[in-house]
Design a protein around this motif. Sequence first.
Motif, PDB file in Angstrom:
ATOM      1  N   ARG A  32      37.288  37.163  45.965  1.00 43.74           N
ATOM      2  CA  ARG A  32      38.099  36.934  44.769  1.00 43.74           C
ATOM      3  C   ARG A  32      38.615  35.507  44.779  1.00 43.74           C
ATOM      4  NH1 ARG A  32      42.451  40.300  42.717  1.00 43.74           N
ATOM      5  NH2 ARG A  32      41.295  40.333  40.769  1.00 43.74           N
ATOM      6  N   PHE A  57      33.347  28.947  34.691  1.00 44.39           N
ATOM      7  CA  PHE A  57      32.542  29.835  35.522  1.00 44.39           C
ATOM      8  C   PHE A  57      32.638  29.391  36.982  1.00 44.39           C
ATOM      9  CE2 PHE A  57      29.591  26.431  34.464  1.00 44.39           C
ATOM     10  CZ  PHE A  57      28.974  26.160  35.672  1.00 44.39           C
ATOM     11  N   GLU A 117      30.462  30.199  40.839  1.00 42.78           N
ATOM     12  CA  GLU A 117      29.416  30.883  41.587  1.00 42.78           C
ATOM     13  C   GLU A 117      29.841  30.998  43.049  1.00 42.78           C
ATOM     14  OE1 GLU A 117      25.674  28.928  41.164  1.00 42.78           O
ATOM     15  OE2 GLU A 117      25.255  29.862  39.214  1.00 42.78           O
ATOM     16  N   MET A 147      29.950  34.846  39.759  1.00 41.97           N
ATOM     17  CA  MET A 147      31.090  35.739  39.949  1.00 41.97           C
ATOM     18  C   MET A 147      31.550  36.255  38.590  1.00 41.97           C
ATOM     19  SD  MET A 147      33.270  33.752  42.919  1.00 41.97           S
ATOM     20  CE  MET A 147      34.211  35.213  43.381  1.00 41.97           C
ATOM     21  N   ARG A 148      31.982  37.494  38.564  1.00 37.88           N
ATOM     22  CA  ARG A 148      32.458  38.134  37.340  1.00 37.88           C
ATOM     23  C   ARG A 148      33.865  37.617  37.008  1.00 37.88           C
ATOM     24  NH1 ARG A 148      31.931  42.571  39.225  1.00 37.88           N
ATOM     25  NH2 ARG A 148      34.074  43.182  39.734  1.00 37.88           N
ATOM     26  N   GLN A 149      34.083  37.278  35.729  1.00 41.04           N
ATOM     27  CA  GLN A 149      35.360  36.706  35.295  1.00 41.04           C
ATOM     28  C   GLN A 149      36.145  37.720  34.470  1.00 41.04           C
ATOM     29  OE1 GLN A 149      35.024  33.480  32.511  1.00 41.04           O
ATOM     30  NE2 GLN A 149      37.067  32.674  32.952  1.00 41.04           N
ATOM     31  N   TRP A 198      40.737  35.285  36.885  1.00 41.60           N
ATOM     32  CA  TRP A 198      40.251  35.747  38.183  1.00 41.60           C
ATOM     33  C   TRP A 198      38.722  35.890  38.158  1.00 41.60           C
ATOM     34  CZ3 TRP A 198      42.808  36.267  42.688  1.00 41.60           C
ATOM     35  CH2 TRP A 198      44.209  36.272  42.637  1.00 41.60           C
ATOM     36  N   TYR A 199      38.100  35.528  39.267  1.00 38.10           N
ATOM     37  CA  TYR A 199      36.672  35.712  39.460  1.00 38.10           C
ATOM     38  C   TYR A 199      36.477  36.631  40.664  1.00 38.10           C
ATOM     39  CZ  TYR A 199      35.870  31.841  36.235  1.00 38.10           C
ATOM     40  OH  TYR A 199      35.833  31.040  35.129  1.00 38.10           O
ATOM     41  N   GLU A 200      35.483  37.521  40.566  1.00 35.32           N
ATOM     42  CA  GLU A 200      35.271  38.496  41.625  1.00 35.32           C
ATOM     43  C   GLU A 200      33.782  38.757  41.813  1.00 35.32           C
ATOM     44  OE1 GLU A 200      36.191  43.213  42.087  1.00 35.32           O
ATOM     45  OE2 GLU A 200      37.966  41.915  41.758  1.00 35.32           O
TER      46      GLU A 200
END
Length: 594
Positions: A26, A34, A36, A46-48, A53-55
């Motif tokens: 995270r 974005f 990576e 990574m999912r935003q 937050w990115y995970e």
Amino acid sequence: MTIRTVHREQEMKFGTQIIPNGVRFRLWAPLVPFVELEIDGWSLPMRQDVRGWYEAEVPGASPGSHYVFCLPGGKRVPDPASRYQPDDVDGPSEVVDPLAFEWTDLGWRGRPWEECVFYEVHIGTFTPEGTFRAAAGKLELLAELGVTALQIMPLADFAGRWNWGYDGVSLFAPDSSYGRPEDLKALVNRAHELGMMVMLDVVYNHFGPKGNYLPLYAPILNDKDTPWGPGLNVDGENATVVRDLVLANARFWINEYRFDGLRFDALHAIEDSGPKHLIQDLAEQTRAASDGRHIHLIAENSHNQASWLRRRDDGTPWLYTAQWNDDLHHGLHALVTGEDQWYYQPYASRIDLVAKALAEGFAFQGEYLARENRMHGEPSAFLPPTAFVSFIQNHDHTGNRPAGERIGQLVPRQAARMLATLYLLSPQIPMLFMGEEWNASTPFCFFTDIKELGDIIRRGRAEVLKDFPEASKAKHIDPMSEDAFLSCKLNWDERCSPVSAEMLELYQDLLRLRASVLTPRLVGMAGNSGSSEILGPHAFHVQWTLGDGSTLNLAANLGASPQNGDWRAVIPLRCEGTFTDDTLGPYTAMFWLT
């Protein structure tokens, strides 16, 4: 005998978490579109979410994997919540399994505050090896001395091979030059086995000047400068997550590493105009995070704000347990050395300030200080003496000198023995600086290895030292050099010399006396328990009402000439120096109970 072990992890929303099939990563990066994740040579987006937050969950990732976050433009940055940086602050982060270490300190509850005898150490210079494991090997000697709490200077990963620690940028990663995370845990675990607490110095007022990549993708800093750089954004837009990061770090050291408390560096430099000051939040949340152990929180606060130290009706601390008593150090140092520059100018020839700092905590309690061009301090007599940590030297007041001289190199031997007696037997909580107990001859000077800022750092040190008359002697000490760092490593062999052994015996005797006679009487001490009387230009009498109703007296002569008085009725608990019925000898500290 079977030794039961336990595994501990501080779960948090920052950094990595080991999951059944891999690792979750995270990152809070609201300033970029974005991110990576690059792990062990391959990358994935990574999912935003909507809050910045990115995970990413990576099946097959495991402890030992190396990873970085890739930002727009190709910049590769480490994890700000990395648990370990094997290749320093600019390198990749390493996935660490916090449950891998096997703790054997089951049942450890810490120690009551009144039992504290602190010993401040810099891990890199405490031993020749400069590692956590080597430090653990010295703990038995400290326990035999009478030390009950190890006070470790900051460990957050800093740039370069050596540093005091106040330039940390990876708040969750113990600096790799000292060893791995499991080595630090082994140090804490060993201390607990010996009945010794371990405290950590933490820095939340600024980041170090190199290796802090957070501003590239998150609003971590503000425009309120501290003496060491921009402050943290704890009260502006998006400050909630910044505060969460700081608070998570404090809980992390208490729970995952089992530290018994924290010393908070320069709290006065944290500016917060929000509804609840971060200083209050830190104390409340750190205390609430503990599992019922004794947790002690110590402030460094140059503004001498006694309100952060207030007590509940039952005498327990509301927020902070105690504060380092710089006033007492400065006053003692100025009187005994005769120095009147730098910190010491307001204290020169002021025996009343020393007596007041012993009796009431702060020497300045709302007076105007021309050196600082402001009113200084708050009334503190309402606090018990145990709300203050006393010392005759520490990393700052030794290291911020031209040649890193210790007090033993600045005053006559009898004066050093008198000072040790005075502060080790006062009701304030004492703190030794590493090597003090044998009057170590090695210096402790300022050192850093941030090569890119070498010229700036050299000019800064020259500015700090310009007011010292003897500064010219130290022009050869380059704060950027390896020699400066190596010269500060303690020489443990000299501990066995006859002269050093004599000082060591004094410290052992004083700490045994403190533990057997004074410590049990500290419990229940109230505020307004101290009073003082000036006997002469270098002498005073202080008395304190102890928790059991008895009175502890101290008569001290900090000068080289005798002080007249009436001591016929005194039966000393301890006298370092000399006295007769009508004279207190030079450099004498005498304690007695009534």
